[in-house]
Scaffold this active site. Structure first.
Site, PDB file in Angstrom:
ATOM      1  CE  LYS A 173      66.091  71.127  28.409  1.00  0.00           C
ATOM      2  NZ  LYS A 173      65.159  69.675  28.145  1.00  0.00           N
TER       3      LYS A 173
HETATM    4  C1  5RP Z   1      65.451  65.559  29.616  1.00  0.00           C
HETATM    5  C2  5RP Z   1      65.136  66.925  29.079  1.00  0.00           C
HETATM    6  C3  5RP Z   1      63.940  66.855  29.585  1.00  0.00           C
HETATM    7  O1  5RP Z   1      63.829  66.935  28.386  1.00  0.00           O
HETATM    8  C4  5RP Z   1      63.656  68.690  30.056  1.00  0.00           C
HETATM    9  O2  5RP Z   1      64.849  68.581  31.103  1.00  0.00           O
HETATM   10  C5  5RP Z   1      61.845  68.888  30.167  1.00  0.00           C
HETATM   11  O3  5RP Z   1      61.881  68.080  30.873  1.00  0.00           O
HETATM   12  P1  5RP Z   1      61.442  68.629  32.799  1.00  0.00           P
HETATM   13  O4  5RP Z   1      59.998  69.865  32.379  1.00  0.00           O
HETATM   14  O5  5RP Z   1      60.545  67.218  32.709  1.00  0.00           O
HETATM   15  O6  5RP Z   1      62.351  69.258  33.249  1.00  0.00           O
HETATM   16  O7  5RP Z   1      66.243  67.290  28.611  1.00  0.00           O
HETATM   17  O8  5RP Z   1      67.537  65.412  29.478  1.00  0.00           O
END
Ligand code: 5RP
Length: 278
Positions: A173
């Site tokens: 991610k």
């Molecule tokens: C926090 C994360 C979150 O899950 C990720 O950033 C996704 O959430 P958002 O769309 O609110 O950024 O990994 O560390």
């Protein structure tokens, strides 16, 4: 990949279109009671049936999701620092693989902080987790966390994603950026994007559309869904882009239509409750 690993992975990335809508509600693990996620159960409940998977910590899973739920779980197993602590990148693995198995997790998630003070420690965490995951057939999602001092460009994010994949992450991610195809092309495993800070709904849908059009396999989205005025309408619109190839305009139209019908439903319910009381 062996059978168990493939089976779990296919619960995260849909095999029919190789896409995913992962709902992220793990923010409290370092941010505490984030706005609109103060009561995770209330936030999660209406959205659960629209999420392909749910990303969260064991604490929120146990307390805020019914065990009868069928939504696959992406269990965040890294942590150990908070927003008020010494350094956010100082993370370790906080949940054991046995616990993940007991909780029937379909995937494990862990942050890496490439270029940070604790880079080495977080990359070691990832390698250890992948070794454990391989042993039991559980895929690992590497979250490329970005410190304030890092530039979110294709060069840096591409480097972080590639490092994660080289260490064995099954899924990565990251954040959307200019030249995003470079990030995707340089990463041999599927890349999904975080939504980041809350944007106007149309902007968040454009972000989703741009990411998908440039090779992302889906989203791991939190704030842009549950901090929206109409979270259910928003997740439906995000799904329309990820799974049904809608463009920004038609997804936004869908968001507005669903928001309107949700508002009239709420008004009708309120009216009914007042009539009964009287
Ligand atoms: C926090 C994360 C979150 O899950 C990720 O950033 C996704 O959430 P958002 O769309 O609110 O950024 O990994 O560390």
């Amino acid at each position: 990949m062996d059978w168990g690993m493939k089976n779990r992975f296919s619960r995260i990335i849909r095999p029919e279109n190789e896409r995913c809508v992962m709902l992220a509600v793990d923010h409290g693990y370092f941010l505490g009671p984030t706005e609109k996620l103060e009561n995770p159960r209330e936030t999660i409940q209406p959205l659960l049936k629209y999420a392909d998977s749910l990303m969260l910590t064991r604490g929120v899973l146990r307390t805020s999701v019914i065990p009868e739920s069928n939504t696959p779980i992406v269990l965040r197993v890294s942590g150990g620092s908070s927003i008020v602590g010494e350094d956010l990148s100082k993370e370790t693995i906080v949940t054991s693989i046995e616990e993940a198995l007991r909780l029937n997790a379909s995937c494990l998630a862990l942050s890496i902080f490439v270029g940070s003070k604790y880079e080495f420690q977080t990359l070691k965490n990832l390698s250890r987790l992948v070794n454990e995951g391989e042993k039991y057939g559980i895929p690992v999602l590497a979250v490329t966390a970005v410190g304030k001092e890092m530039t979110r460009d294709a060069r840096y994010l591409g480097l972080a994603c590639r490092v994660a994949a080289e260490l064995g992450a099954h899924l990565v991610k990251t954040y959307y950026c200019e030249d995003f195809t470079k990030v995707v092309d340089g990463c041999p495993v599927p890349v999904i994007i975080a939504g980041g800070k809350k944007l106007e709904e149309k902007e968040a849908l454009k972000l989703t559309f741009d990411a998908i059009s440039n090779g992302a396999s889906g989203v791991d989205m939190g704030r842009n869904i549950w901090q929206s005025e109409n979270p259910v309408a928003m997740i439906k619109a995000v799904r329309a882009i990820v799974h049904d190839n809608h463009d920004v305009e038609s997804a936004f139209q869908l968001y507005e239509e669903n928001s309107r019908s949700n508002t009239s439903l709420k008004t009708a319910r309120k009216k009914k409750a007042t009539t009964i009381q009287n």
